[in-house]
Design an enzyme around this catalytic site. Structure first.
Site, PDB file in Angstrom:
ATOM      1  N   ASN A   9       0.873  -1.180   0.000  1.00 38.85           N
ATOM      2  CA  ASN A   9       0.000   0.000   0.000  1.00 38.85           C
ATOM      3  C   ASN A   9       0.908   1.228   0.000  1.00 38.85           C
ATOM      4  O   ASN A   9       1.501   1.549   1.026  1.00 38.85           O
ATOM      5  CB  ASN A   9      -0.891  -0.046   1.246  1.00 38.85           C
ATOM      6  CG  ASN A   9      -1.710   1.220   1.432  1.00 38.85           C
ATOM      7  OD1 ASN A   9      -1.776   2.068   0.539  1.00 38.85           O
ATOM      8  ND2 ASN A   9      -2.335   1.347   2.596  1.00 38.85           N
ATOM      9  N   TRP A  10       0.989   1.880  -1.147  1.00 40.28           N
ATOM     10  CA  TRP A  10       1.911   3.016  -1.257  1.00 40.28           C
ATOM     11  C   TRP A  10       1.392   4.254  -0.533  1.00 40.28           C
ATOM     12  O   TRP A  10       2.139   5.223  -0.360  1.00 40.28           O
ATOM     13  CB  TRP A  10       2.138   3.368  -2.727  1.00 40.28           C
ATOM     14  CG  TRP A  10       2.902   2.347  -3.516  1.00 40.28           C
ATOM     15  CD1 TRP A  10       3.309   1.105  -3.089  1.00 40.28           C
ATOM     16  CD2 TRP A  10       3.358   2.483  -4.867  1.00 40.28           C
ATOM     17  NE1 TRP A  10       3.978   0.466  -4.095  1.00 40.28           N
ATOM     18  CE2 TRP A  10       4.027   1.284  -5.203  1.00 40.28           C
ATOM     19  CE3 TRP A  10       3.258   3.488  -5.836  1.00 40.28           C
ATOM     20  CZ2 TRP A  10       4.589   1.081  -6.469  1.00 40.28           C
ATOM     21  CZ3 TRP A  10       3.816   3.274  -7.087  1.00 40.28           C
ATOM     22  CH2 TRP A  10       4.480   2.087  -7.394  1.00 40.28           C
ATOM     23  N   LYS A  11       0.119   4.252  -0.154  1.00 39.41           N
ATOM     24  CA  LYS A  11      -0.510   5.439   0.471  1.00 39.41           C
ATOM     25  C   LYS A  11      -0.278   6.657  -0.431  1.00 39.41           C
ATOM     26  O   LYS A  11      -0.252   6.506  -1.657  1.00 39.41           O
ATOM     27  CB  LYS A  11       0.009   5.633   1.896  1.00 39.41           C
ATOM     28  CG  LYS A  11      -0.132   4.343   2.722  1.00 39.41           C
ATOM     29  CD  LYS A  11       0.094   4.511   4.193  1.00 39.41           C
ATOM     30  CE  LYS A  11      -0.082   3.180   4.913  1.00 39.41           C
ATOM     31  NZ  LYS A  11       0.055   3.254   6.346  1.00 39.41           N
ATOM     32  N   HIS A  97      -9.317   1.001   5.380  1.00 33.80           N
ATOM     33  CA  HIS A  97      -8.035   1.269   6.040  1.00 33.80           C
ATOM     34  C   HIS A  97      -8.264   2.231   7.206  1.00 33.80           C
ATOM     35  O   HIS A  97      -9.085   3.138   7.124  1.00 33.80           O
ATOM     36  CB  HIS A  97      -7.032   1.858   5.041  1.00 33.80           C
ATOM     37  CG  HIS A  97      -5.633   1.838   5.555  1.00 33.80           C
ATOM     38  ND1 HIS A  97      -5.191   2.757   6.476  1.00 33.80           N
ATOM     39  CD2 HIS A  97      -4.601   0.988   5.328  1.00 33.80           C
ATOM     40  CE1 HIS A  97      -3.926   2.467   6.776  1.00 33.80           C
ATOM     41  NE2 HIS A  97      -3.545   1.407   6.100  1.00 33.80           N
ATOM     42  N   GLU A  99      -6.663   4.676   8.164  1.00 38.58           N
ATOM     43  CA  GLU A  99      -6.480   6.095   7.803  1.00 38.58           C
ATOM     44  C   GLU A  99      -7.725   6.649   7.127  1.00 38.58           C
ATOM     45  O   GLU A  99      -8.072   7.820   7.310  1.00 38.58           O
ATOM     46  CB  GLU A  99      -5.226   6.228   6.904  1.00 38.58           C
ATOM     47  CG  GLU A  99      -3.950   5.983   7.714  1.00 38.58           C
ATOM     48  CD  GLU A  99      -2.793   5.386   6.936  1.00 38.58           C
ATOM     49  OE1 GLU A  99      -2.810   5.404   5.693  1.00 38.58           O
ATOM     50  OE2 GLU A  99      -1.862   4.874   7.595  1.00 38.58           O
ATOM     51  N   GLU A 169      -4.771  -4.757  10.888  1.00 35.74           N
ATOM     52  CA  GLU A 169      -3.734  -3.747  11.065  1.00 35.74           C
ATOM     53  C   GLU A 169      -3.982  -2.990  12.368  1.00 35.74           C
ATOM     54  O   GLU A 169      -4.770  -2.039  12.396  1.00 35.74           O
ATOM     55  CB  GLU A 169      -3.770  -2.750   9.903  1.00 35.74           C
ATOM     56  CG  GLU A 169      -3.532  -3.373   8.544  1.00 35.74           C
ATOM     57  CD  GLU A 169      -3.058  -2.347   7.527  1.00 35.74           C
ATOM     58  OE1 GLU A 169      -2.018  -2.575   6.929  1.00 35.74           O
ATOM     59  OE2 GLU A 169      -3.722  -1.314   7.360  1.00 35.74           O
ATOM     60  N   GLY A 175       3.103   2.413  10.937  1.00 30.06           N
ATOM     61  CA  GLY A 175       4.053   3.504  10.753  1.00 30.06           C
ATOM     62  C   GLY A 175       4.777   3.905  12.031  1.00 30.06           C
ATOM     63  O   GLY A 175       5.425   4.947  12.083  1.00 30.06           O
ATOM     64  N   SER A 215       4.072  -1.932  10.475  1.00 29.22           N
ATOM     65  CA  SER A 215       5.527  -1.992  10.662  1.00 29.22           C
ATOM     66  C   SER A 215       6.107  -3.354  10.303  1.00 29.22           C
ATOM     67  O   SER A 215       7.053  -3.827  10.951  1.00 29.22           O
ATOM     68  CB  SER A 215       5.904  -1.590  12.100  1.00 29.22           C
ATOM     69  OG  SER A 215       5.514  -0.251  12.343  1.00 29.22           O
ATOM     70  N   GLY A 236       3.089  -0.995   4.310  1.00 26.82           N
ATOM     71  CA  GLY A 236       3.119   0.439   4.014  1.00 26.82           C
ATOM     72  C   GLY A 236       4.530   0.885   3.689  1.00 26.82           C
ATOM     73  O   GLY A 236       5.018   0.722   2.573  1.00 26.82           O
ATOM     74  N   GLY A 237       5.218   1.452   4.672  1.00 26.41           N
ATOM     75  CA  GLY A 237       6.539   2.049   4.457  1.00 26.41           C
ATOM     76  C   GLY A 237       7.521   1.156   3.716  1.00 26.41           C
ATOM     77  O   GLY A 237       8.220   1.606   2.796  1.00 26.41           O
TER      78      GLY A 237
HETATM   79  P1  13P Z   1       3.385   0.469   7.760  1.00 19.68           P
HETATM   80  O1  13P Z   1       3.894  -0.822   7.124  1.00 19.68           O
HETATM   81  O2  13P Z   1       4.099   1.685   7.238  1.00 19.68           O
HETATM   82  O3  13P Z   1       3.337   0.384   9.237  1.00 19.68           O
HETATM   83  O4  13P Z   1       1.870   0.633   7.243  1.00 19.68           O
HETATM   84  C1  13P Z   1       0.994  -0.434   7.343  1.00 19.68           C
HETATM   85  C2  13P Z   1      -0.233  -0.065   6.594  1.00 19.68           C
HETATM   86  O5  13P Z   1      -0.993   0.778   7.010  1.00 19.68           O
HETATM   87  C3  13P Z   1      -0.483  -0.772   5.326  1.00 19.68           C
HETATM   88  O6  13P Z   1      -1.779  -0.523   4.867  1.00 19.68           O
END
Ligand code: 13P
Length: 253
Positions: A9-11, A97, A99, A169, A175, A215, A236-237
């Site tokens: 997920n590149w956000k 998600h 977010e 998650e 993050g 993470s 994510g990251g």
């Molecule tokens: P991180 O891997 O950056 O913690 O993010 C997880 C995430 O929200 C994937 O959708």
């Protein structure tokens, strides 16, 4: 048998050029995957067409979007419909998600409508759930996540449920560098599978992929993915760096 999946997920990250370079670098290092394993890349909307072209012929790597509208079409400025995603060769869509829930006030009813839009347009859904820290500290995370799943998914038929991937998650792990321990992940994933089994039966529950997110990185992915109910990750990251993303994909083996 359920699939193992690593989804990136590149956000809201990377320009078109940066995105193209990342996909190229992922291809260069991608290991050969057995049939029961998949990779999904979910870039921003603007990158979907470009990424679809890059993915042509890559049978192991699938295109995902990070969101879709809860309505089918019409005067909803700024929204992108599930039908539009389908027409852009998108196969998966991330819905719910944390977010989206937190920063864009997406409630359970809206998310259930998004799930319906996605499924009626032939998309596979990666449905996210997960508790905030206060809920974890109060040790009520099982009920909290169960309620998210019931509200978002339990109106679906048995056959529709076959098109759902669940991503757990925990918000306190996203993050933050603070990963859920493999025991915490396994406990929750087993709980989620039990919740699905109680409504849809053991076979559907056994066939549902449940991903961990928060993470996740090459160093902790092997232990997390070794848990019997952890079927891969939503990343994510670490999905923004080819070497890290590939390291996580390798942990699926
Ligand atoms: P991180 O891997 O950056 O913690 O993010 C997880 C995430 O929200 C994937 O959708």
């Amino acid at each position: 048998m359920r699939k193992k999946i690593v989804a990136g997920n590149w956000k809201m990250n990377l320009t078109l050029l940066e995105g193209a370079e990342l996909v190229n670098d992922i291809f260069k290092g991608l290991p050969i995957l057995s049939e029961d394993k998949k990779v999904v890349i979910a870039p921003p909307y603007t990158h979907l067409t470009q990424t679809a072209e890059q993915l042509t012929g890559m049978i192991d790597v699938h295109l995902g979007a990070q969101n879709c509208a809860c309505e089918a079409s019409g005067a909803y400025t700024g929204e992108v419909s599930a039908a539009m995603l389908k027409s852009a060769e998108v196969e998966y869509v991330i819905i719910g998600h944390s977010e989206r829930r937190e920063y864009f006030n997406e409630d359970d009813a809206t998310l259930a409508k998004k799930v319906n839009q996605a499924l009626s347009n032939g998309l596979e859904v990666i449905f996210c759930c997960g508790e905030p820290l206060a809920i974890r500290d109060a040790d009520t995370q099982n009920e909290y996540v169960e309620n998210q799943i019931k509200a978002g998914l339990f109106h679906l038929s048995d056959s529709q449920m076959g098109h759902i991937v669940i991503a757990y998650e925990p918000i306190w792990a996203i993050g933050t560098g603070r990963t859920a321990s493999s025991a915490q992940a396994q406990d929750m994933h087993a709980h989620i599978r039990g919740v699905v089994a109680a409504k849809y039966g053991e076979t559907t529950a056994e066939n549902t992929s449940i991903l961990y997110g928060g993470s996740c990185k090459p160093s902790n992915a092997p232990e997390l993915f070794a848990c019997p109910d952890v079927d891969g990750g939503l990343i994510g990251g670490a999905a923004l760096k080819a070497s890290e993303f590939i390291g996580i994909i390798e942990a699926m083996a």
